[in-house]
Design an enzyme around this catalytic site. Structure first.
Site, mmCIF file in Angstrom:
data_model
loop_
_atom_site.group_PDB
_atom_site.id
_atom_site.type_symbol
_atom_site.label_atom_id
_atom_site.label_comp_id
_atom_site.label_asym_id
_atom_site.label_seq_id
_atom_site.Cartn_x
_atom_site.Cartn_y
_atom_site.Cartn_z
ATOM 1 N N TYR A 7 -7.042 -8.961 11.308
ATOM 2 C CA TYR A 7 -5.769 -8.869 12.019
ATOM 3 C C TYR A 7 -6.005 -9.304 13.456
ATOM 4 O O TYR A 7 -7.066 -9.022 14.016
ATOM 5 C CB TYR A 7 -5.258 -7.418 12.029
ATOM 6 N N GLN A 43 1.290 -6.571 5.514
ATOM 7 C CA GLN A 43 1.655 -6.249 4.150
ATOM 8 C C GLN A 43 2.997 -6.909 3.852
ATOM 9 O O GLN A 43 3.346 -7.858 4.537
ATOM 10 C CB GLN A 43 1.682 -4.737 3.975
ATOM 11 N N GLU A 61 -6.495 -9.306 3.181
ATOM 12 C CA GLU A 61 -5.654 -8.699 4.225
ATOM 13 C C GLU A 61 -5.718 -9.613 5.435
ATOM 14 O O GLU A 61 -6.806 -9.846 5.978
ATOM 15 C CB GLU A 61 -6.148 -7.296 4.625
ATOM 16 N N GLU A 90 0.853 -1.192 0.000
ATOM 17 C CA GLU A 90 0.000 0.000 0.000
ATOM 18 C C GLU A 90 0.889 1.242 0.000
ATOM 19 O O GLU A 90 2.036 1.201 0.454
ATOM 20 C CB GLU A 90 -0.887 -0.023 1.267
ATOM 21 N N ASN A 140 -12.102 -0.676 -1.106
ATOM 22 C CA ASN A 140 -11.458 -1.264 0.066
ATOM 23 C C ASN A 140 -12.259 -0.966 1.322
ATOM 24 O O ASN A 140 -12.611 0.199 1.570
ATOM 25 C CB ASN A 140 -10.049 -0.679 0.237
ATOM 26 N N GLU A 141 -12.550 -1.995 2.101
ATOM 27 C CA GLU A 141 -13.180 -1.843 3.423
ATOM 28 C C GLU A 141 -14.281 -0.779 3.424
ATOM 29 O O GLU A 141 -14.294 0.122 4.281
ATOM 30 C CB GLU A 141 -12.122 -1.548 4.496
HETATM 31 O O1 AHR Z 1 -3.094 -2.903 6.033
HETATM 32 C C1 AHR Z 1 -3.320 -1.717 6.756
HETATM 33 C C2 AHR Z 1 -4.759 -1.246 6.650
HETATM 34 O O2 AHR Z 1 -5.598 -2.162 7.280
HETATM 35 C C3 AHR Z 1 -5.332 -1.119 5.274
HETATM 36 O O3 AHR Z 1 -5.042 0.089 4.679
HETATM 37 C C4 AHR Z 1 -6.795 -1.230 5.507
HETATM 38 O O4 AHR Z 1 -7.475 -1.785 4.409
HETATM 39 C C5 AHR Z 1 -6.907 -2.070 6.764
HETATM 40 O O5 AHR Z 1 -7.734 -1.497 7.690
#
Ligand code: AHR
Length: 497
Positions: free
Chosen positions: A243, A348, A291, A26, A171-172
């Site tokens: 995450y 990432q 992600e 990113e 995205n999101e």
């Molecule tokens: O990977 C970091 C961030 O996490 C990304 O920009 C976003 O899509 C997610 O919230």
């Protein structure tokens, strides 16, 4: 402590789509500037790409890389990043409140992808922009010539189209933090209309609709249902993001995180299939887990970053040994769902929540999580075999019946190799694993790689790599049975042929 695993070639789940070993770059922090690109670095090539970093990316054999965001894409004007560099504007990036110099854009990224042997997974901006800009971008990238945007690309020095196959529709978009956040209805409508128009430009593309930003989103799974209600016929995949972290220092609970990932995947599959039934459709929507990682170390410290700086050290989590175990168990979970998860991106790749770190002007080095990802990417290609696992279990703060053993096996027909990936979650005790390999005929153990460390908080640094794989003691299968000891809290790769 004992566990048992039966491996049988007949129990095939699916052939692994290599794209599950994808990653993500990113425009955030030092991922691009000072990460993959640093023109003044001694190891930069004539385009400014750091070759030490490119070597590490190639070592990971990453087949697909998502770009340019992430939250960043929701305010991005891709036109700022193409054409003569001296005419590219610096812009405020509202997602990360930094300044984007636009020295790197679509064309440079595609060149870099070629260097590292990856294809791109390109995201379009559905935050501040919409159908027209997405169509212009795909025309610029994929149309050969004879139109405004394709000829513009040619005039920028890129005669051949980039032929980008996989595209993310935003995205999101379910997250209130997203610039241009939408309700599911709003997103479903813009996504389907953008998808239809993009396919008119290039019918050969594959499209990913945004699913939920994580499994605890209040709108999950209705978001998926509503989005798919609109987009089912127009898209190929729905995304998942997730995450995990250990802010309370409860390792037993943290090591169980993949159980949530597994539940999340199953729920998204169910929602896709509910919509398939509702629509009387023959088409199956697959999953793009685009992600995933551990992310929590920098959530507080990042608040001190000075706004509007260029490429500040944002989201540079320094990973511990226990983080690598969680990443390993997440990889096993993705493999177990190889029949439906066709794309996944470790988020990432460089500097930002990343397996690869760099010092500006200096070294590049491997974080702890580099290794489970490397092993899975290199040895985890082929046919996933349904693991029949009998393991003792434990309960933790958020989970019940957590198996101490998390394991899966992959068979590679070309080489006839079988690789078992296994995590022992027990923090004090080795796990004696009995593998029943009788159906495989004669096999020998090529090697047993182990990632273990007495200190769960051990980290690699630019100078030292205390967390790296070592070979386990020699073991051999006898009469189709293999007994192997998995050290306490460990990631294991057992290679058989
Ligand atoms: O990977 C970091 C961030 O996490 C990304 O920009 C976003 O899509 C997610 O919230």
């Amino acid at each position: 402590l004992k566990a048992k695993m039966t491996i049988d070639r007949e129990f095939a789940v699916a052939t692994v789509d290599p794209r599950i070993y994808g990653s993500f770059v990113e425009h955030i922090g030092r991922a691009v500037y000072g990460g993959i690109y640093e023109p003044n670095h001694p190891q930069a090539d004539d385009r400014g790409f750091r070759q030490d970093v490119a070597d590490l990316v190639r070592e990971l054999q990453v087949p697909i890389i998502r770009y340019p965001g992430g939250n960043f894409v929701s305010g991005y004007k891709w036109e700022d990043g193409v054409g003569p560099r001296d005419r590219r504007p610096a812009r405020l990036d509202l997602a990360w409140r930094t300044t984007e110099p636009n020295e790197i854009g679509t064309n440079e990224f595609m060149q870099w992808c070629r260097q590292v042997g990856a294809e791109a997974m390109m995201a379009v901006n559905l935050g501040t922009r919409g159908i027209e800009d997405a169509c212009n971008l795909i025309e610029y990238c994929n149309h050969s010539e004879g139109s405004y945007w394709s000829d513009l690309r040619k005039s920028h020095g890129y005669k051949e189209p980039h032929r980008i196959k996989t595209w993310c529709l935003g995205n999101e978009m379910d997250g209130e933090w997203q610039v241009g956040y939408k309700t599911a209805e709003e997103y479903g409508r813009i996504a389907v209309e953008t998808a239809k128009a993009m396919r008119l430009v290039d019918p050969g593309i594959e499209l990913v609709a945004c699913g939920s930003s994580h499994s605890a989103m209040p709108t999950f799974p209705q978001w998926e249902a509503t989005t798919l209600e609109h987009t089912y016929d127009a898209v190929d995949y729905i995304s998942l993001h997730q995450y995990y972290g250990n802010p309370k220092r409860d390792t037993a609970n943290f090591l169980a995180s993949a159980l949530d990932m597994d539940r999340f995947i199953r729920s998204v599959i169910s929602t896709c299939d509910y919509m398939k039934a509702k629509k009387r459709s023959k088409k199956t929507i697959n999953l793009s887990f685009d992600e995933w990682n551990v992310w929590f170390h920098t959530l507080e410290s990042d608040k001190a970053i000075v706004p509007w700086s260029v490429a500040p050290p944002l989201v540079e989590d320094r990973y511990t040994f226990e983080d690598a175990l969680v990443v390993g168990s997440m990889l096993i979970t993705l493999l177990k769902h190889a029949d439906r998860v066709k794309i996944a991106c470790l988020a990432q790749l460089v500097n930002v929540i990343a397996p690869i770190m760099t010092d500006t002007g200096g070294k590049s080095w491997k974080q702890t999580i580099f290794y489970p990802f490397l092993h899975a990417s290199v040895y985890g290609r082929g046919i996933v075999m349904q693991p029949i696992v009998l393991s003792p279990k434990y309960d933790s703060a958020d989970y019940t019946d957590v198996p101490y053993l998390e394991a899966v096996a992959v068979y590679r027909p070309e080489t006839k190799e079988i690789t078992v990936f296994a995590v022992n979650r027990h923090l004090e005790s080795a796990l004696l694993l009995d593998c029943d390999l009788r159906s495989l005929g004669q096999v020998r153990v090529v090697e047993h790689l182990v990632l273990a460390h007495d200190d769960l908080q051990a980290k690699n640094t630019r100078d030292e790599e205390p967390v790296r794989p070592r070979r386990g003691p020699e073991v051999q299968a006898q009469d189709g049975q293999l007994a192997v000891s998995l050290p306490k809290a460990s990631w294991n790769v057992i290679r058989l042929e």
